[in-house]
Motif scaffolding. Structure first.
Motif, PDB file in Angstrom:
ATOM      1  N   ASN A 271      13.225  36.527  42.115  1.00  7.65           N
ATOM      2  CA  ASN A 271      13.605  36.218  43.241  1.00  7.65           C
ATOM      3  C   ASN A 271      15.142  36.413  43.337  1.00  7.65           C
ATOM      4  O   ASN A 271      15.019  36.555  44.838  1.00  7.65           O
ATOM      5  N   GLU A 272      15.825  35.835  42.636  1.00  9.47           N
ATOM      6  CA  GLU A 272      17.581  35.608  43.417  1.00  9.47           C
ATOM      7  C   GLU A 272      18.150  36.619  43.316  1.00  9.47           C
ATOM      8  O   GLU A 272      18.667  36.601  44.975  1.00  9.47           O
ATOM      9  N   LEU A 273      17.488  37.964  43.545  1.00  7.64           N
ATOM     10  CA  LEU A 273      18.189  39.402  43.901  1.00  7.64           C
ATOM     11  C   LEU A 273      17.015  39.417  45.041  1.00  7.64           C
ATOM     12  O   LEU A 273      17.797  39.917  46.034  1.00  7.64           O
ATOM     13  N   LEU A 274      15.617  38.740  45.314  1.00  9.66           N
ATOM     14  CA  LEU A 274      15.752  39.053  46.959  1.00  9.66           C
ATOM     15  C   LEU A 274      16.268  38.192  47.671  1.00  9.66           C
ATOM     16  O   LEU A 274      16.605  38.356  49.075  1.00  9.66           O
ATOM     17  N   TYR A 275      16.897  36.610  47.306  1.00  7.16           N
ATOM     18  CA  TYR A 275      17.468  35.719  47.837  1.00  7.16           C
ATOM     19  C   TYR A 275      19.056  36.509  48.973  1.00  7.16           C
ATOM     20  O   TYR A 275      19.203  36.616  50.045  1.00  7.16           O
ATOM     21  N   ILE A 276      19.186  37.901  47.376  1.00 10.61           N
ATOM     22  CA  ILE A 276      20.442  38.177  47.957  1.00 10.61           C
ATOM     23  C   ILE A 276      20.532  38.986  48.796  1.00 10.61           C
ATOM     24  O   ILE A 276      21.946  39.334  49.289  1.00 10.61           O
ATOM     25  N   ILE A 277      19.172  39.426  48.603  1.00 14.93           N
ATOM     26  CA  ILE A 277      19.150  41.219  49.623  1.00 14.93           C
ATOM     27  C   ILE A 277      18.644  40.670  50.916  1.00 14.93           C
ATOM     28  O   ILE A 277      19.532  41.438  51.908  1.00 14.93           O
ATOM     29  N   ALA A 278      18.615  39.359  51.744  1.00  9.30           N
ATOM     30  CA  ALA A 278      18.147  38.678  52.633  1.00  9.30           C
ATOM     31  C   ALA A 278      19.130  38.940  53.136  1.00  9.30           C
ATOM     32  O   ALA A 278      19.791  38.608  54.479  1.00  9.30           O
ATOM     33  N   ALA A 279      20.448  37.810  51.950  1.00  4.53           N
ATOM     34  CA  ALA A 279      21.842  37.389  52.796  1.00  4.53           C
ATOM     35  C   ALA A 279      22.548  38.642  53.213  1.00  4.53           C
ATOM     36  O   ALA A 279      23.374  39.289  54.016  1.00  4.53           O
ATOM     37  N   VAL A 280      22.018  39.959  52.325  1.00  2.93           N
ATOM     38  CA  VAL A 280      23.356  40.844  52.301  1.00  2.93           C
ATOM     39  C   VAL A 280      23.119  41.855  53.630  1.00  2.93           C
ATOM     40  O   VAL A 280      23.568  42.083  54.872  1.00  2.93           O
ATOM     41  N   ILE A 281      21.888  41.943  53.421  1.00  6.68           N
ATOM     42  CA  ILE A 281      21.342  42.768  55.033  1.00  6.68           C
ATOM     43  C   ILE A 281      21.631  41.751  56.192  1.00  6.68           C
ATOM     44  O   ILE A 281      21.689  42.138  57.128  1.00  6.68           O
TER      45      ILE A 281
END
Length: 346
Positions: A271-281
Motif C-alpha cells: 500500500n505504501e506504493l499506492l500512497y506514493i503514486i497518489a502523491a506523484v500523480i
C-alpha cells in the motif's frame, strides 16, 4: 536602483494573471487528468454517475487519500516512507490485541496504539536525522521489521495470523462511530473516512500555505543544507513529517479495525506504493521541494475512480494495475510539462 528595476528583479512583486497562477499550481496536471478520467468512465460505465456509485468512489479514494496527504508532505520535504503501509496494520494490531488481551475498554487500546504508532514515526525520523542514511533504506528496514513483528506477535499471542474479534467489547461502538461509521448527507450514504480525509487535506493545505512550518517543509525539500544555513530546524521538521505519517497511519489503522472487528497481520504490504503514486500523480516531485496536499487528494480521487470505474464498466479488474500505471506515467509527464510552462512564463 529604481523602484521599477527592483520590482522587475523580485518576481514576488510582479503581478501575475490568473492563467500564470494556475500554471504554477502543482496539482493542475492531476486536475486535468481527474477530469479526463471522470468523463471517460461517465461514458463507458452507465452506473458511474449514480449517487451510490460516487459515494463508493469517494470511499475508495479516502482509504488511500488519508495516507497520501502526509506522504505528499513528506515527499515535499524530500523524503520517503516505505513503512507507511504496514504501519497502518501495526496500528490496528496494537489496538486489537491490547484491548483483547488486557480485557480493557477499546479506547484504551486505541490510545496505546496512537502512542506506539507515533513512536514508530519518531524512530524513522530520528534514525534518519542521526545517521544521514537515505530515507529509502531506513524506512525499508522499518517496513521489514514491522512486517515480521506483525506476523510474529500475532501468531505468538493469538495463535493465528488474525486477531480475535473485539466487536462485543466495551467502547467498540463509540470507537466505530468515530473511525468507521456511515453518515447520510443529502440522502447519500457516506463513510466517515471521507470527512477524515477532507479534514486532513484542509489542515495540510493550511500548514503548507499559511504557516512557518509549511515554509520549512518546502525549504528542507528544496535543499536541506541551504535551509539549515538560514535557520530552518531541518531535523525537527523531518521528524515531524515522519510523525505526521504515523498519525495518519493510526487513523487508517483504527478504521481498518473498527470496520472489520479483526485484523489480518499480513495486510498493508504494497500500500505504501499506492500512497506514493497518489502523491506523484498529484504533482509531488520525487526530488522534493514541490507539490501540494490538494494534489495528493486529486491523485487519490483518480485512484478511486479508476478502481471502481473498471468494476462499473464490467471490465476485468485484473486490468486495474495497468490503468493505474498508465495514469501515473501520463500524470507525471503532464505535471512535468505544466511545470516547465510555469517556469517559462515567469
Amino acid at each position: 536602483m529604481s523602484t521599477a528595476a527592483t520590482a522587475q528583479a523580485d518576481e514576488r512583486l510582479v503581478h501575475r494573471g490568473m492563467v500564470r497562477r494556475m500554471l504554477g499550481r502543482p496539482e493542475l496536471g492531476s486536475v486535468v487528468g481527474a477530469a479526463a478520467v471522470f468523463v471517460f468512465f461517465s461514458f463507458v460505465a452507465d452506473s458511474f454517475l449514480r449517487a451510490s456509485s460516487l459515494s463508493t468512489v469517494l470511499y475508495a479514494a479516502s482509504t488511500i487519500g488519508i495516507m497520501a496527504v502526509p506522504v505528499a508532505l513528506l515527499m515535499i520535504g524530500g523524503e520517503f516512507d516505505l513503512s507507511a503501509g504496514v504501519m497502518v496494520t501495526t496500528s490496528a494490531l496494537v489496538s486489537s490485541m491490547f484491548s483483547y488481551q488486557m480485557t480493557a475498554n477499546v479506547w484504551v487500546g486505541v490510545g496505546v496504539s496512537l502512542l506506539t504508532t507515533l513512536a514508530i514515526g519518531f524512530f524513522n525520523g530520528f534514525v534518519f536525522t542521526r545517521t544521514k542514511l537515505p530515507s529509502f533504506i531506513i524506512t525499508l528496514a522499518t517496513f521489514l521489521m514491522l512486517t515480521g513483528i506483525n506476523l510474529g506477535f500475532t501468531k505468538l499471542i493469538d495463535g493465528t495470523v488474525s486477531t480475535k474479534t473485539i466487536g462485543d467489547m466495551e467502547g467498540f461502538d463509540s470507537a466505530r462511530a468515530v473511525f468507521a461509521s456511515h453518515l447520510t448527507i443529502g440522502g447519500v450514504d457516506l463513510q466517515v473516512t471521507i470527512l477524515w480525509w477532507l479534514g486532513l487535506v484542509a489542515l495540510a493545505t493550511w500548514i503548507l500555505l499559511r504557516t512557518r512550518a509549511g515554509n520549512w517543509i518546502f525549504a528542507v525539500g528544496g535543499g536541506a543544507d541551504a535551509a539549515r544555513a538560514v535557520g530552518v530546524p531541518v531535523n525537527k521538521t523531518k521528524i515531524g513529517l515522519y510523525m505526521g505519517v504515523a498519525f495518519c497511519a493510526w487513523v487508517s489503522g483504527q478504521h481498518l479495525l473498527m470496520s472489520y472487528k479483526v485484523v489480518q497481520s499480513g495486510e498493508g504490504v504494497g500500500n505504501e506504493l499506492l500512497y506514493i503514486i497518489a502523491a506523484v500523480i498529484g504533482g509531488c516531485l520525487m526530488t522534493g521541494g514541490y507539490g501540494s496536499a490538494i494534489g495528493s487528494a486529486v491523485g487519490a480521487f483518480i485512484f478511486g475512480m479508476t478502481s471502481k470505474g473498471i468494476v462499473y464498466a464490467q471490465w476485468n479488474p485484473d486490468w486495474f494495475k495497468f490503468f493505474l500505471g498508465a495514469m501515473l506515467l501520463l500524470a507525471t509527464l503532464l505535471n512535468a510539462w505544466v511545470r516547465k510552462r510555469a517556469e517559462a512564463s515567469k
